[in-house]
Design a protein around this motif. Sequence first.
Motif, PDB file in Angstrom:
ATOM      1  N   GLY A  44       0.783  -1.226   0.000  1.00 18.60           N
ATOM      2  CA  GLY A  44       0.000   0.000   0.000  1.00 18.60           C
ATOM      3  C   GLY A  44       0.815   1.275   0.000  1.00 18.60           C
ATOM      4  O   GLY A  44       0.261   2.361   0.147  1.00 18.60           O
ATOM      5  N   ALA A  45       2.133   1.159  -0.193  1.00 20.19           N
ATOM      6  CA  ALA A  45       2.994   2.350  -0.235  1.00 20.19           C
ATOM      7  C   ALA A  45       3.070   2.883  -1.664  1.00 20.19           C
ATOM      8  O   ALA A  45       3.226   2.116  -2.624  1.00 20.19           O
ATOM      9  N   ALA A  46       2.975   4.207  -1.784  1.00 21.38           N
ATOM     10  CA  ALA A  46       3.055   4.847  -3.097  1.00 21.38           C
ATOM     11  C   ALA A  46       4.489   4.863  -3.601  1.00 21.38           C
ATOM     12  O   ALA A  46       5.435   5.038  -2.821  1.00 21.38           O
ATOM     13  N   GLY A  47       4.638   4.672  -4.928  1.00 23.74           N
ATOM     14  CA  GLY A  47       5.955   4.842  -5.537  1.00 23.74           C
ATOM     15  C   GLY A  47       6.446   6.250  -5.269  1.00 23.74           C
ATOM     16  O   GLY A  47       5.651   7.191  -5.154  1.00 23.74           O
ATOM     17  N   LYS A  48       7.755   6.416  -5.159  1.00 26.03           N
ATOM     18  CA  LYS A  48       8.317   7.723  -4.777  1.00 26.03           C
ATOM     19  C   LYS A  48       8.332   8.734  -5.919  1.00 26.03           C
ATOM     20  O   LYS A  48       8.339   9.932  -5.681  1.00 26.03           O
ATOM     21  N   THR A  49       8.352   8.249  -7.175  1.00 27.90           N
ATOM     22  CA  THR A  49       8.394   9.152  -8.322  1.00 27.90           C
ATOM     23  C   THR A  49       7.196   8.888  -9.227  1.00 27.90           C
ATOM     24  O   THR A  49       6.527   7.852  -9.118  1.00 27.90           O
ATOM     25  N   LEU A  50       6.955   9.796 -10.136  1.00 26.16           N
ATOM     26  CA  LEU A  50       5.883   9.619 -11.109  1.00 26.16           C
ATOM     27  C   LEU A  50       6.113   8.351 -11.926  1.00 26.16           C
ATOM     28  O   LEU A  50       5.189   7.555 -12.112  1.00 26.16           O
ATOM     29  N   ASP A  51       7.324   8.148 -12.406  1.00 23.57           N
ATOM     30  CA  ASP A  51       7.611   6.953 -13.205  1.00 23.57           C
ATOM     31  C   ASP A  51       7.384   5.672 -12.411  1.00 23.57           C
ATOM     32  O   ASP A  51       6.836   4.697 -12.937  1.00 23.57           O
ATOM     33  N   GLU A  52       7.793   5.656 -11.139  1.00 25.83           N
ATOM     34  CA  GLU A  52       7.561   4.474 -10.298  1.00 25.83           C
ATOM     35  C   GLU A  52       6.063   4.230 -10.134  1.00 25.83           C
ATOM     36  O   GLU A  52       5.607   3.078 -10.199  1.00 25.83           O
ATOM     37  N   GLN A  53       5.299   5.281  -9.934  1.00 23.76           N
ATOM     38  CA  GLN A  53       3.853   5.109  -9.768  1.00 23.76           C
ATOM     39  C   GLN A  53       3.203   4.610 -11.049  1.00 23.76           C
ATOM     40  O   GLN A  53       2.324   3.747 -11.014  1.00 23.76           O
ATOM     41  N   LEU A  54       3.637   5.119 -12.188  1.00 24.34           N
ATOM     42  CA  LEU A  54       3.073   4.650 -13.449  1.00 24.34           C
ATOM     43  C   LEU A  54       3.391   3.175 -13.679  1.00 24.34           C
ATOM     44  O   LEU A  54       2.537   2.412 -14.134  1.00 24.34           O
ATOM     45  N   GLU A  55       4.608   2.759 -13.350  1.00 22.22           N
ATOM     46  CA  GLU A  55       4.963   1.330 -13.459  1.00 22.22           C
ATOM     47  C   GLU A  55       4.079   0.490 -12.554  1.00 22.22           C
ATOM     48  O   GLU A  55       3.571  -0.560 -12.967  1.00 22.22           O
ATOM     49  N   LEU A  56       3.886   0.939 -11.317  1.00 24.10           N
ATOM     50  CA  LEU A  56       3.046   0.206 -10.377  1.00 24.10           C
ATOM     51  C   LEU A  56       1.590   0.172 -10.834  1.00 24.10           C
ATOM     52  O   LEU A  56       0.919  -0.870 -10.724  1.00 24.10           O
ATOM     53  N   ILE A  57       1.091   1.280 -11.337  1.00 26.23           N
ATOM     54  CA  ILE A  57      -0.291   1.326 -11.812  1.00 26.23           C
ATOM     55  C   ILE A  57      -0.504   0.278 -12.895  1.00 26.23           C
ATOM     56  O   ILE A  57      -1.455  -0.506 -12.841  1.00 26.23           O
ATOM     57  N   TRP A  58       0.378   0.260 -13.878  1.00 24.35           N
ATOM     58  CA  TRP A  58       0.183  -0.687 -14.979  1.00 24.35           C
ATOM     59  C   TRP A  58       0.390  -2.124 -14.533  1.00 24.35           C
ATOM     60  O   TRP A  58      -0.297  -3.029 -14.999  1.00 24.35           O
ATOM     61  N   ALA A  90       4.238  12.058 -19.493  1.00 23.67           N
ATOM     62  CA  ALA A  90       4.720  10.782 -18.949  1.00 23.67           C
ATOM     63  C   ALA A  90       3.580   9.776 -18.863  1.00 23.67           C
ATOM     64  O   ALA A  90       3.767   8.588 -19.168  1.00 23.67           O
ATOM     65  N   ASN A  91       2.397  10.224 -18.462  1.00 22.42           N
ATOM     66  CA  ASN A  91       1.241   9.342 -18.392  1.00 22.42           C
ATOM     67  C   ASN A  91       0.892   8.798 -19.770  1.00 22.42           C
ATOM     68  O   ASN A  91       0.637   7.603 -19.931  1.00 22.42           O
ATOM     69  N   GLY A  92       0.876   9.665 -20.765  1.00 22.85           N
ATOM     70  CA  GLY A  92       0.582   9.233 -22.136  1.00 22.85           C
ATOM     71  C   GLY A  92       1.603   8.233 -22.650  1.00 22.85           C
ATOM     72  O   GLY A  92       1.247   7.224 -23.269  1.00 22.85           O
ATOM     73  N   ALA A  93       2.876   8.505 -22.394  1.00 21.15           N
ATOM     74  CA  ALA A  93       3.930   7.588 -22.838  1.00 21.15           C
ATOM     75  C   ALA A  93       3.801   6.230 -22.151  1.00 21.15           C
ATOM     76  O   ALA A  93       3.971   5.182 -22.792  1.00 21.15           O
ATOM     77  N   ALA A  94       3.479   6.225 -20.862  1.00 16.46           N
ATOM     78  CA  ALA A  94       3.301   4.960 -20.134  1.00 16.46           C
ATOM     79  C   ALA A  94       2.104   4.188 -20.688  1.00 16.46           C
ATOM     80  O   ALA A  94       2.155   2.964 -20.818  1.00 16.46           O
ATOM     81  N   ARG A  95       1.036   4.900 -21.020  1.00 17.48           N
ATOM     82  CA  ARG A  95      -0.147   4.262 -21.594  1.00 17.48           C
ATOM     83  C   ARG A  95       0.162   3.629 -22.946  1.00 17.48           C
ATOM     84  O   ARG A  95      -0.164   2.467 -23.195  1.00 17.48           O
ATOM     85  N   VAL A  96       0.815   4.384 -23.812  1.00 15.19           N
ATOM     86  CA  VAL A  96       1.159   3.871 -25.141  1.00 15.19           C
ATOM     87  C   VAL A  96       2.053   2.633 -25.010  1.00 15.19           C
ATOM     88  O   VAL A  96       1.839   1.621 -25.685  1.00 15.19           O
ATOM     89  N   LYS A  97       3.028   2.686 -24.110  1.00 10.93           N
ATOM     90  CA  LYS A  97       3.909   1.542 -23.883  1.00 10.93           C
ATOM     91  C   LYS A  97       3.124   0.344 -23.351  1.00 10.93           C
ATOM     92  O   LYS A  97       3.269  -0.773 -23.850  1.00 10.93           O
ATOM     93  N   ALA A  98       2.273   0.572 -22.355  1.00  9.13           N
ATOM     94  CA  ALA A  98       1.518  -0.522 -21.743  1.00  9.13           C
ATOM     95  C   ALA A  98       0.568  -1.175 -22.738  1.00  9.13           C
ATOM     96  O   ALA A  98       0.371  -2.394 -22.701  1.00  9.13           O
TER      97      ALA A  98
END
Length: 128
Positions: A44-58, A90-98
């Motif tokens: 339940g801990a949030a990733g420390k950076t935006l990129d970490e959170q996007l990786e965890l979300i996906w 960054a969100n868009g790039a993570a979405r396109v990659k995922a």
Amino acid sequence: MKFVTHNPTAGIYPATSDYVHALEVQAPHRLLFVAGTMGLDAEGAAGKTLDEQLELIWSNIRTILASADMAVDNIVRLTSYLRDPDYAEANGAARVKALGGRRIPTTAIVAQTLVSDWLVEIEVIAAA
């Protein structure tokens, strides 16, 4: 099940390269509505950076989809809630990659999240 993209070009602004105006799902047998999913680890801990959170979300979304015998290829609609408009690229790039470059209807909204550590929240609809 068949997906049909609808991207009219007359009388409407053009869709960009990372989304479509509409996606018709013909003859789905099941629909899965996934609640807003955050970039939290198994404890339940949030990733420390935006990129970490996007990786965890996906990763979390893939886990939820797998529990319903689905995968990211089953996603037919996506909404992102961004704490800051600067997160859009960054969100868009993570979405396109995922999604492996697959385009679906998507919306990004800038909103205050319930917990300040949550930078992005994503909800999806999947069909099978």
